[in-house]
Scaffold this motif. Structure first.
Motif, PDB file in Angstrom:
ATOM      1  N   ALA A   1      41.003  31.914  35.196  1.00 24.56           N
ATOM      2  CA  ALA A   1      40.534  33.148  34.575  1.00 24.56           C
ATOM      3  C   ALA A   1      39.055  33.363  34.852  1.00 24.56           C
ATOM      4  O   ALA A   1      38.301  33.809  33.997  1.00 24.56           O
ATOM      5  CB  ALA A   1      40.786  33.122  33.072  1.00 24.56           C
ATOM      6  N   GLY A   2      38.642  33.017  36.056  1.00 27.05           N
ATOM      7  CA  GLY A   2      37.249  33.223  36.417  1.00 27.05           C
ATOM      8  C   GLY A   2      36.958  34.690  36.669  1.00 27.05           C
ATOM      9  O   GLY A   2      37.856  35.538  36.706  1.00 27.05           O
ATOM     10  N   ARG A   3      35.687  34.988  36.866  1.00 27.67           N
ATOM     11  CA  ARG A   3      35.297  36.376  37.094  1.00 27.67           C
ATOM     12  C   ARG A   3      35.730  36.833  38.475  1.00 27.67           C
ATOM     13  O   ARG A   3      35.973  36.040  39.383  1.00 27.67           O
ATOM     14  CB  ARG A   3      33.786  36.527  36.964  1.00 27.67           C
ATOM     15  CG  ARG A   3      33.003  35.808  38.043  1.00 27.67           C
ATOM     16  CD  ARG A   3      31.552  36.222  38.034  1.00 27.67           C
ATOM     17  NE  ARG A   3      30.765  35.456  39.006  1.00 27.67           N
ATOM     18  CZ  ARG A   3      30.654  35.770  40.297  1.00 27.67           C
ATOM     19  NH1 ARG A   3      31.296  36.826  40.774  1.00 27.67           N
ATOM     20  NH2 ARG A   3      29.917  35.036  41.109  1.00 27.67           N
ATOM     21  N   ALA A   4      35.806  38.131  38.650  1.00 24.48           N
ATOM     22  CA  ALA A   4      36.119  38.692  39.956  1.00 24.48           C
ATOM     23  C   ALA A   4      34.891  38.586  40.865  1.00 24.48           C
ATOM     24  O   ALA A   4      33.752  38.576  40.394  1.00 24.48           O
ATOM     25  CB  ALA A   4      36.548  40.147  39.813  1.00 24.48           C
ATOM     26  N   LEU A   5      35.130  38.470  42.163  1.00 23.63           N
ATOM     27  CA  LEU A   5      34.024  38.465  43.117  1.00 23.63           C
ATOM     28  C   LEU A   5      33.433  39.865  43.193  1.00 23.63           C
ATOM     29  O   LEU A   5      34.144  40.849  43.380  1.00 23.63           O
ATOM     30  CB  LEU A   5      34.518  38.025  44.497  1.00 23.63           C
ATOM     31  CG  LEU A   5      34.979  36.570  44.604  1.00 23.63           C
ATOM     32  CD1 LEU A   5      35.592  36.317  45.966  1.00 23.63           C
ATOM     33  CD2 LEU A   5      33.816  35.620  44.361  1.00 23.63           C
ATOM     34  N   ILE A   6      32.110  39.922  43.052  1.00 26.86           N
ATOM     35  CA  ILE A   6      31.441  41.220  43.055  1.00 26.86           C
ATOM     36  C   ILE A   6      30.254  41.174  44.013  1.00 26.86           C
ATOM     37  O   ILE A   6      29.764  40.101  44.374  1.00 26.86           O
ATOM     38  CB  ILE A   6      30.951  41.612  41.642  1.00 26.86           C
ATOM     39  CG1 ILE A   6      30.012  40.530  41.091  1.00 26.86           C
ATOM     40  CG2 ILE A   6      32.129  41.855  40.705  1.00 26.86           C
ATOM     41  CD1 ILE A   6      29.378  40.892  39.761  1.00 26.86           C
ATOM     42  N   GLY A   7      29.800  42.353  44.424  1.00 24.90           N
ATOM     43  CA  GLY A   7      28.610  42.445  45.251  1.00 24.90           C
ATOM     44  C   GLY A   7      28.788  41.715  46.570  1.00 24.90           C
ATOM     45  O   GLY A   7      29.745  41.934  47.313  1.00 24.90           O
ATOM     46  N   ASP A   8      27.865  40.806  46.858  1.00 25.22           N
ATOM     47  CA  ASP A   8      27.872  40.077  48.125  1.00 25.22           C
ATOM     48  C   ASP A   8      28.648  38.770  48.061  1.00 25.22           C
ATOM     49  O   ASP A   8      28.713  38.044  49.052  1.00 25.22           O
ATOM     50  CB  ASP A   8      26.432  39.784  48.561  1.00 25.22           C
ATOM     51  CG  ASP A   8      25.652  41.049  48.863  1.00 25.22           C
ATOM     52  OD1 ASP A   8      26.258  42.006  49.371  1.00 25.22           O
ATOM     53  OD2 ASP A   8      24.431  41.073  48.597  1.00 25.22           O
ATOM     54  N   ASP A   9      29.225  38.444  46.899  1.00 25.66           N
ATOM     55  CA  ASP A   9      29.999  37.213  46.788  1.00 25.66           C
ATOM     56  C   ASP A   9      31.279  37.327  47.612  1.00 25.66           C
ATOM     57  O   ASP A   9      31.901  38.394  47.708  1.00 25.66           O
ATOM     58  CB  ASP A   9      30.356  36.929  45.326  1.00 25.66           C
ATOM     59  CG  ASP A   9      29.129  36.590  44.489  1.00 25.66           C
ATOM     60  OD1 ASP A   9      28.069  36.327  45.088  1.00 25.66           O
ATOM     61  OD2 ASP A   9      29.234  36.591  43.261  1.00 25.66           O
ATOM     62  N   ALA A  10      31.675  36.212  48.224  1.00 27.99           N
ATOM     63  CA  ALA A  10      32.858  36.225  49.085  1.00 27.99           C
ATOM     64  C   ALA A  10      33.482  34.842  49.118  1.00 27.99           C
ATOM     65  O   ALA A  10      32.840  33.836  48.784  1.00 27.99           O
ATOM     66  CB  ALA A  10      32.486  36.668  50.494  1.00 27.99           C
TER      67      ALA A  10
END
Length: 479
Positions: free
Chosen positions: A322-331
């Motif tokens: 249940a981690g956070r969604a990847l946002i911005g420049d995260d990949a």
């Protein structure tokens, strides 16, 4: 296309490094006005020390290149010393070699003054230079110098004794008991004085060596702590701090820290994340959904003076569902384990049907500079129409050795950080290259520091999607 740049190979430095891990040499592709330059620099292991520099030029013919060492920031950057001339090869007039003394540790730049058919132009390339070790005397040289020292002491003692024993006697007269006594006293005094001089000299040398050892580079220490529910705290410790702090980080690609998390030992899952700074030496990151396992961490930061560092650590991750969604420049991306994947594959098929293609050389050798060319293709094998820049570039690459001894985060401009490149450009008054045009192809200049198996992680962006491709290769010994 010949991907191996025809440069004379440099001897790579030891695997202890400041920026990147186990990959200390600088590879940069840049332009000085109309002249295109491929620059390879080997920083010295000790300071003062000599940096070896090579340049492969293309474009208009170049008649001469001079190089000047300068601090990247501070007053010294405004007062350059006299430049040194690079030497062109007799076999190739557009290949130049040279060397520079770097007298102090820190964040440096090498200013290239280029003259040729299209006029004069200037460009600077950053080079971090710090003492990495203290060089030990070899056993053979130590024995030789010890024997010479004993011979020298014995000779001086003999001279002192002879001066008191025979020097004041008439020619042919034998020494008497009085002169022999004076000779023995003189020999004893000379021996005591020489031994005392040797002892004080040794003490002075040890003190100087200790002072130098205090300035040997000690990388910042990364201490990660994984707290429930999936919050990663990154504490940075400065082992060399003596009343000062090295937590003066600056933005590089709009982030204070670029964090690669690589699942070990398979290297089958990679995350490229960007923690937020909570305070001096403290970063915080809410982890995304991650499969369990041990992750090795590689955190890139750049100091205010342009000096880059890669901090390392590791964490054990349980199932984060249940981690956070990847946002911005995260990949992120995944691939088969490095031990089972095809080490000769030219294509990597992505989950959405796209694929990455590596225009792979027939052979890769250690201690050789190369151009690594990759292309992103649609399901139909065509260039995507919606290519975008990923953090201001057409791609990012990570070169990782299977035993963890090498990690290098590389850009299309090379191994130097963009923040340091911008500082160097500002110092010489030249403008940085214009914003690159989004393209389905990207080239990375780099050279493997040693033989073995490597995994190359490539990230490119189209639309709102950041694609992550994996390529494995085996690097052979230099011919």
């Amino acid at each position: 296309m010949n991907h191996r740049l025809p440069l004379v190979a440099l001897l790579f430095a030891c695997l202890r490094a400041w920026a990147h891990v186990g990959s200390p040499d600088v590879f940069v592709e840049t332009s000085a006005g109309p002249y295109h330059l491929y620059v390879t620099m080997q920083p010295p292991q000790v300071i003062p020390g000599v940096a070896a520099i090579e340049v492969r030029a293309s474009g208009p013919a170049i008649t001469s290149i001079t190089i000047t060492p300068m601090p990247l920031t501070g007053e010294g950057a405004d007062h350059p010393p006299k430049p040194d001339a690079m030497h062109s090869s007799s076999q190739d007039a557009q290949f130049f070699t040279g060397s520079l003394w770097l007298m102090e540790g820190g964040s440096w730049q090498v200013r290239f003054q280029v003259d040729g058919a299209a006029g004069s132009a200037v460009v600077s390339v950053p080079i971090p230079a710090v003492p990495l070790t203290t060089l030990k005397m070899t056993r053979g040289l130590g024995i030789l110098l010890s024997l010479l020292g004993i011979f020298l002491v014995a000779g001086l003692v003999g001279i002192a004794a002879a001066a008191q024993r025979e020097a004041q006697l008439p020619p042919g007269a034998p020494p008497n008991p009085r002169t022999r006594k004076r000779a023995a006293i003189a020999a004893g005094v000379a021996l005591v004085v020489l031994l005392a001089a040797a002892w004080f000299g040794g003490a002075w040398w040890n003190a100087e060596a200790s002072t130098y050892a205090d300035h040997v580079y000690r990388p910042l220490v990364l201490r990660p702590t994984l707290n429930a529910p999936g919050v990663l705290e990154l504490s940075i410790i400065d082992p060399g701090a003596k009343g000062t702090s090295r937590f003066n980080f600056i933005l590089d690609h709009n982030h204070l820290m670029h964090l690669y998390a690589v699942r070990w030992p398979a290297l089958d899952v990679v995350y490229h994340l960007h923690p937020s700074q909570r305070g001096p030496g403290e970063f915080l990151l809410q982890l995304p959904t991650m499969p369990p396992g041990e992750y090795r961490l590689y955190a890139d930061v750049v100091h205010a003076n342009g000096f880059p560092e890669t901090l390392t650590g590791h964490i054990e991750v349980g199932q984060i569902s249940a981690g956070r969604a990847l946002i911005g420049d995260d990949a992120t991306g995944s691939a088969p384990p490095i031990g089972t994947a095809d080490a000769n594959a030219n294509d990597f098929h992505l989950p959405d049907g796209y694929r990455m293609h590596w225009d792979r050389p027939s052979e890769l050798a250690a201690r050789e500079p190369y151009e690594f060319r990759f292309q992103l293709l649609t399901k139909e094998g065509k260039a995507p129409h919606d290519m975008e820049l990923y953090m201001g570039m057409n791609g990012h690459a990570a070169f990782i050795k299977d035993d963890g001894s090498v990690f290098a985060h590389v850009h299309p401009s090379g191994t130097a950080s963009m923040a340091a490149m911008m500082l160097a450009s500002a110092q010489n008054g030249s403008a940085m290259d214009m914003q690159p045009i989004p393209s389905d192809s990207v080239i990375f200049p780099y050279g493997f520091p040693k033989t073995g198996r490597y995994r190359i992680v490539i990230q490119m962006k189209h639309g709102s999607t950041i694609e992550t491709g994996f390529f494995d290769t085996s690097v052979v010994a230099q011919h």
